[in-house]
Design a protein around this motif. Structure first.
Motif: not given
Length: 412
Positions: A198, A201-202, A377, A379-382, A389
């Motif tokens: 993540p 993403l974060n 990157r 998604g979905n919190g990594g 995924e």
């Protein structure tokens, strides 16, 4: 004028969807080494490589290799790629992105008639995950000349040996040595991969440059205490195996917290034959400690092992520790990191360096050439290694744009 990477993002995503249809299990993506689904995926990759202007071959490990010739036929190669096997019920982009993205870029260059002073080779590594035969990085170890022949006798769940399954597919163990690249034939190996975490993403960043692939130490631990009735054994007299294991797990969490790049995990925790009204007499658990820098990892391992001894003595339990895995960290070559960083900044993107806590084919390729990795990157919190995924076409396009800039400006 359009740059070669334009339009690559949607193409990469469409290919990933199509490739995911080659699966051993309906409704999920499971593609293990040398199954029918695996062979079908290899054939599909070969078709796309040919259409992109590459000559295609398969080596004796089953790797699918596409070569886009340079300005001279004998030019050394800048090599890229990743794996096309999967975990059970995995995701569409793990591994596959690192094959599909460079094929899309090469297709654009081929359409434009563009060649380089070096060749480009894209390797679809046949096996990385270790699912079927419990041996990892088979494809990249073969390419690097470090294939461990002893694993050929490993059996799958149906009792078939790797050696026999390979032979039935036309891949003979006696020819594995021919799969190895001569180091002089490679300029570098660069792997594009989803982050599987993540951090990007974060931080709202589409891409990152990998600084190193973390080393890892893994152990299985058995704690032997003394079982007893939950209602009749006083607390001060207990030799509770589960609570000893839990205390060790909490120490691992505390020891690895707050040190950049250091992580510790207890991923398996079992109380064999446990019951609600019995003080546990046995506990079994795993330890996984990773870090970008080996001295940091080893210091944490040493502290954990010392703490285990102290906990065992204080709680009057016996503890057996078995090391199951040890891998040194693999630094990415500074010169390649710099060139990837320049490509990112030239594309107007914010630069971020980060380690990879997961293992990759680049680890094996580092035995014969300099390596680098470009993270994209997810998604979905990594989340990765899971059907949830995800990544975006926009990020795939940015990855293609940066990879293209890197190749077009590559300096050995």
């Amino acid at each position: 004028m359009q740059e070669p990477w334009n339009g690559c993002g949607e193409q990469i995503m469409a290919w990933a969807d199509e490739l995911a249809q080659h699966s051993e299990a309906p409704g999920m993506l499971t593609r293990t080494y040398l199954t029918a689904a695996h062979h079908a995926a290899a054939a599909q990759l070969a078709e796309w490589m040919c259409a992109a202007g590459m000559s295609v071959r398969r080596d004796m490990a089953g790797n699918v290799i596409g070569r886009y010739e340079g300005l001279s036929a004998d030019a050394p190669a800048l090599v890229t790629g990743s794996h096309f096997d999967s975990v059970r019920n995995g995701g569409k982009y793990d591994g596959n992105l690192g094959i599909l993205l460079p094929i899309a870029c090469i297709g654009q260059w081929h359409a434009a008639g563009k060649r380089f002073p070096f060749a480009l080779e894209v390797i679809g590594f046949a096996e990385e995950e270790g699912v079927r035969f419990k041996a990892t990085l088979l494809g990249s170890r073969a390419a690097a000349g470090t294939f461990d022949l002893s694993v050929l006798d490993n059996l799958d769940d149906s009792g078939q040996s790797m050696r026999d399954v390979m032979a039935a597919s036309g891949f003979h163990a006696s020819g594995l040595g021919k799969a190895a690249y001569a180091p002089a034939a490679l300029l570098a190996f660069v792997e594009v991969h989803i982050e599987q975490g993540p951090v990007l993403l974060n931080n709202d960043l589409p891409l990152g440059v990998v600084s190193a692939i973390s080393g890892a130490s893994r152990f299985m631990v058995e704690v032997e205490g003394l079982a007893g009735h939950a209602g009749t054994v006083p607390m001060e007299m207990r030799r509770d195996a589960a609570m000893a294991a839990a205390e060790i797990g909490l120490y691992i969490e505390q020891r690895c917290h707050g040190t950049r790049g250091l992580v510790g995990t207890v991923g398996q925790f079992n109380v064999p034959n446990g019951a609600a009204n019995v003080v546990p007499g046995k506990a079994v658990f795993s330890i996984d400690i990773r870090a970008e820098q080996d001295p940091i990892r080893q210091a944490a391992v040493n502290d954990v092992l010392a703490q285990i001894e102290q906990i065992a003595a204080r709680r009057h339990v016996a503890i057996q520790i078995r090391k199951t895995h040890e891998a040194a960290s693999v630094p990415c070559a500074p010169r390649l990191q710099q060139q990837l960083a320049s490509a990112i900044e030239e594309c107007g993107l914010t630069l971020r360096h980060l380690p990879s806590g997961a293992g990759h084919d680049a680890m094996a390729m580092a035995a014969i050439t300099d390596v680098a990795m470009l993270f994209v990157r997810c998604g979905n919190g990594g989340i990765s290694h899971h059907p949830d995924e995800i990544m975006s076409a926009a990020d795939a396009a940015l990855g293609a744009r940066v990879f293209s800039r890197f190749v077009e400006n590559f300096k050995n």
